[in-house]
Design a protein around this motif. Structure first.
Motif, PDB file in Angstrom:
ATOM      1  N   SER A 228      45.233  50.396  20.425  1.00 11.49           N
ATOM      2  CA  SER A 228      44.698  51.068  21.613  1.00 11.49           C
ATOM      3  C   SER A 228      43.283  51.530  21.320  1.00 11.49           C
ATOM      4  CB  SER A 228      45.576  52.269  21.990  1.00 11.49           C
ATOM      5  OG  SER A 228      45.014  52.986  23.083  1.00 11.49           O
TER       6      SER A 228
ATOM      7  N   GLY B 180      56.323  51.419  27.528  1.00  8.21           N
ATOM      8  CA  GLY B 180      56.924  52.737  27.375  1.00  8.21           C
ATOM      9  C   GLY B 180      57.856  52.852  26.183  1.00  8.21           C
TER      10      GLY B 180
ATOM     11  N   VAL C 239      53.365  55.546  22.909  1.00 12.33           N
ATOM     12  CA  VAL C 239      54.243  54.435  23.284  1.00 12.33           C
ATOM     13  C   VAL C 239      53.394  53.214  23.587  1.00 12.33           C
ATOM     14  CG1 VAL C 239      56.063  55.921  24.205  1.00 12.33           C
ATOM     15  CG2 VAL C 239      54.233  55.129  25.713  1.00 12.33           C
ATOM     16  N   ASP C 240      54.063  52.057  23.678  1.00 10.82           N
ATOM     17  CA  ASP C 240      53.349  50.840  24.052  1.00 10.82           C
ATOM     18  C   ASP C 240      53.309  50.701  25.570  1.00 10.82           C
ATOM     19  OD1 ASP C 240      55.817  49.835  24.890  1.00 10.82           O
ATOM     20  OD2 ASP C 240      56.020  48.429  23.209  1.00 10.82           O
ATOM     21  N   THR C 241      52.763  49.599  26.052  1.00 10.51           N
ATOM     22  CA  THR C 241      52.591  49.419  27.490  1.00 10.51           C
ATOM     23  C   THR C 241      53.902  49.305  28.240  1.00 10.51           C
ATOM     24  OG1 THR C 241      52.303  47.042  27.058  1.00 10.51           O
ATOM     25  CG2 THR C 241      50.308  48.374  27.282  1.00 10.51           C
TER      26      THR C 241
ATOM     27  N   GLY D 149      46.913  56.313  23.570  1.00  9.99           N
ATOM     28  CA  GLY D 149      47.461  55.099  24.145  1.00  9.99           C
ATOM     29  C   GLY D 149      47.204  54.962  25.633  1.00  9.99           C
ATOM     30  N   PRO D 150      47.987  54.073  26.288  1.00  7.64           N
ATOM     31  CA  PRO D 150      49.130  53.341  25.721  1.00  7.64           C
ATOM     32  C   PRO D 150      48.691  52.253  24.728  1.00  7.64           C
ATOM     33  CG  PRO D 150      48.664  52.532  27.918  1.00  7.64           C
ATOM     34  CD  PRO D 150      47.752  53.713  27.700  1.00  7.64           C
ATOM     35  N   TYR D 151      49.602  51.930  23.815  1.00 11.58           N
ATOM     36  CA  TYR D 151      49.342  50.920  22.808  1.00 11.58           C
ATOM     37  C   TYR D 151      49.850  49.561  23.279  1.00 11.58           C
ATOM     38  CZ  TYR D 151      47.735  54.437  19.548  1.00 11.58           C
ATOM     39  OH  TYR D 151      46.996  55.422  18.945  1.00 11.58           O
TER      40      TYR D 151
END
Length: 621
Positions: free
Chosen positions: A555, A514, A510-512, A560-562
């Motif tokens: 990342s 979530g 997931v990204d920063t 991650g997080p990405y």
């Protein structure tokens, strides 16, 4: 400029308009596993953009001053007149007018021709014989029409009283018999008295005929816009006995402020109107003009907030053509999107393909697989065909490397083969083939097969007894720490030594915030010490006029997080990023939306990867 305009106009053709209808499944054949594909934006019959191989980027017709909301007209003697909302430097009052006597090669500023000392926005110009009409809203929002002469365009306009209060984007339409109509906002209309001094009737609002929406679209597809044709800049013209309303709307396609032109047609100025259809992407507020030789052109005047417009605050002329179903759309002779995607061509035009996957093999050749036969072979037909290339330009079909054997699973309903991915795994000295099967009313599952010969041609065997995971879009990935399977919108697991299961936990990338980096079609590529997670996402109207784009996040850690997801390849969607033998980077795409340069065919888009950024270069002009 004169030759350019003539060449662009030559592509137009005029035929009658018909309404789009949802296509049923062919007689005697089961429908697709997902009903979305009964009428999908990736079908050419729904295309808004169909560029010819020699299509050229649209160039400004008018660049003498920064303007928005441009309105154009051509006089019987061939002169072009232009007005609009004047921006930045220079006088910002009244209605300013420009004229060109040489098809846009040069323009003469006529100055403020009406309303000096006032701030009028989005004026409209119409010419009928020697009569010149300027429609506008004054400082207080009152709509007016000022009447003047083509022979004396620098002044002497006679202004009507206030016709409508609280109006914006005012335009005027003259029917064949001279009957005048006033349009304003996103689609309000009223007939005017012959002297243009007042409304001759109560205003009406133009919108698609509600009877056209008796059948709802399938789940997962945006409901067609029912209550409007557009949100701003309504205007009207007539062609082949049909009345056409245009209006613009910022749709958010390509994850930017794309201000697109929609149209709808009717047998009378009041309707009933067809469903709205996207006609000229990126054009901004527009008007349509029939030139002296009978062609139709639309003004193109984007705002600078549109990241993919060909230019901004200047004016181009987009020739219009008819789609096979009669819809007006931009002609195939021009490109109106500024990205390297817009002028690419499909590389295997003889094979319909979705979700293309390309890998650089251990032998130095490139191998391609993808979803075939439109929206996927249905069990037990077909399978996965392998294509090979040594130069990324010429691709030859090798053989079918999977034909439904060895699944270890029995289907109970219609099942379609989706999204094969081929990968060379250096530590195993062989190729892996992941693919998914979507079963109607059951869902999708992913299998993982391995080549027993170490060659891309196989033969391939199932690494497990049955399917490997539930979910779709499997993507094998190798780095220095091991071999992984990514699937289902961001889930990832490390394969064990036998490659028949996972070693350790399954995680979610997931990204920063979530959030997933794309809802489907995820892929991974590592460049230096940075992981790039790619994925597909719709922007704008989902599965109608939206765009199916490639998103990515970065990342330093595989898990991650990405970074927050960013758009890299417009129309790219579900594809794969890879590095070629010369160190260049590419992304595969297939065209899944109405404004992609092609649909359901494999192509390649050049990308640059620098630091933590993936970018697509602008179009070559």
């Amino acid at each position: 400029m004169k030759k350019r305009l003539a060449a662009a106009l030559a592509a137009t053709a005029l035929v009658s308009v018909t309404a789009n209808a949802q296509a049923p499944a062919p007689q005697g054949k089961p429908g697709p596993a997902d009903p979305i594909f009964l009428d999908h934006p990736s079908m050419d019959r729904n295309a808004v953009v169909m560029p010819a191989p020699d299509a050229k980027p649209l160039k400004p017709f008018f660049a003498a001053h920064a303007v928005l909301d441009a309105s154009i007209a051509q006089a019987p003697d061939g002169r072009w007149f232009l007005t609009g909302t004047v921006l930045r430097e220079g006088r910002r009052d009244g209605i300013q007018l420009w004229v060109s006597k040489d098809e846009g090669t040069s323009w003469q500023a006529l100055g403020v021709v009406h309303g000096a000392g006032h701030r009028y926005l989005a004026p409209d110009i119409q010419i009928r014989g020697d009569r010149m009409l300027l429609a506008f809203a004054d400082d207080n929002g009152c709509a007016h029409v000022a009447t003047g002469s083509v022979a004396r365009p620098t002044g002497g306009f006679v202004e009507s009283p206030c016709l409508v209060p609280d109006a914006s984007d005012v335009s005027v339409f003259l029917d064949d018999d001279g009957t005048p109509y006033l349009l304003w906002d996103g689609g309000r209309i009223a007939r005017l008295t012959p002297d243009l001094a007042r409304l001759a009737e109560a205003p009406r609002f133009l919108k698609p005929d509600p009877a056209l929406f008796a059948v709802d679209p399938p789940a997962g597809k945006d409901w067609p816009v029912r209550l409007r044709i557009g949100k701003a800049g309504a205007s009207m013209f007539k062609v082949d006995g049909q009345y056409v309303v245009t209006a613009s709307e910022v749709t958010g396609r390509m994850r930017t402020a794309t201000d697109d032109v929609y149209m709808a047609t009717a047998p009378s100025p009041y309707g009933p109107f067809s469903k709205r259809f996207l006609a000229v992407p990126h054009a901004g507020q527009t008007n349509v003009v029939r030139t002296r030789d009978g062609r139709l052109v639309a003004s193109y005047n984007p705002r600078c907030e549109d990241d993919f417009a060909m230019f901004c605050e200047q004016v181009g002329l987009v020739p219009l053509e008819r789609a096979p179903d009669g819809r007006l759309r931009q002609a195939g002779s021009v490109l109106t999107e500024n990205s390297a995607v817009a002028d690419r061509q499909a590389l295997v035009p003889g094979e319909t393909m979705r979700d293309p996957s390309v890998a650089l093999g251990g032998d130095g050749a490139y191998y391609l697989v993808g979803t075939q036969k439109g929206f996927g072979f249905q069990y037990p037909e077909g399978g996965v065909t392998l294509y090979r290339s040594t130069d990324l330009k010429r691709w030859s079909s090798q053989k079918m490397i999977f034909d439904w054997k060895g699944l270890g699973y029995t289907f109970k309903n219609v099942a379609e083969l989706w999204a094969p991915e081929i990968r060379w795994v250096a530590r195993d000295r062989t190729y892996y083939l992941a693919f998914s099967v979507m079963e109607r009313d059951v869902g999708g599952k992913t299998w993982l097969f391995r080549s027993t010969s170490g060659k891309a041609e196989g033969p391939y065997v199932n690494v497990a007894d049955s399917y490997f995971v539930e979910g779709i879009d499997g993507f094998p990935f190798e780095d220095e720490s091991g071999v992984y399977l990514l699937w289902g919108g961001g889930r990832i697991g490390k394969l064990n030594a036998a490659r028949d299961g996972f070693e350790g936990p399954v995680r979610r990338l997931v990204d920063t915030d979530g959030e997933n980096v794309g809802y489907e079609g995820n892929g991974l590529i590592k460049v230096g010490d940075t992981y790039f997670l790619t994925g597909a996402e719709w922007h704008g109207p989902l599965r109608t006029d939206g765009t199916y784009d490639m998103m990515y996040g970065t990342s330093k850690s595989l898990f991650g997080p990405y970074s927050k997801r960013r758009l890299a390849v417009p129309h790219g969607g579900h594809g794969t990023a890879f590095r070629d033998a010369q160190g260049r980077y590419w992304y595969t795409m297939f065209g899944n939306d109405t404004t992609a340069p092609w649909r359901r065919h494999f192509g390649l888009v050049p990308i640059t990867i620098t630091g933590d950024r993936i970018e697509v270069p602008p179009i070559e002009r």
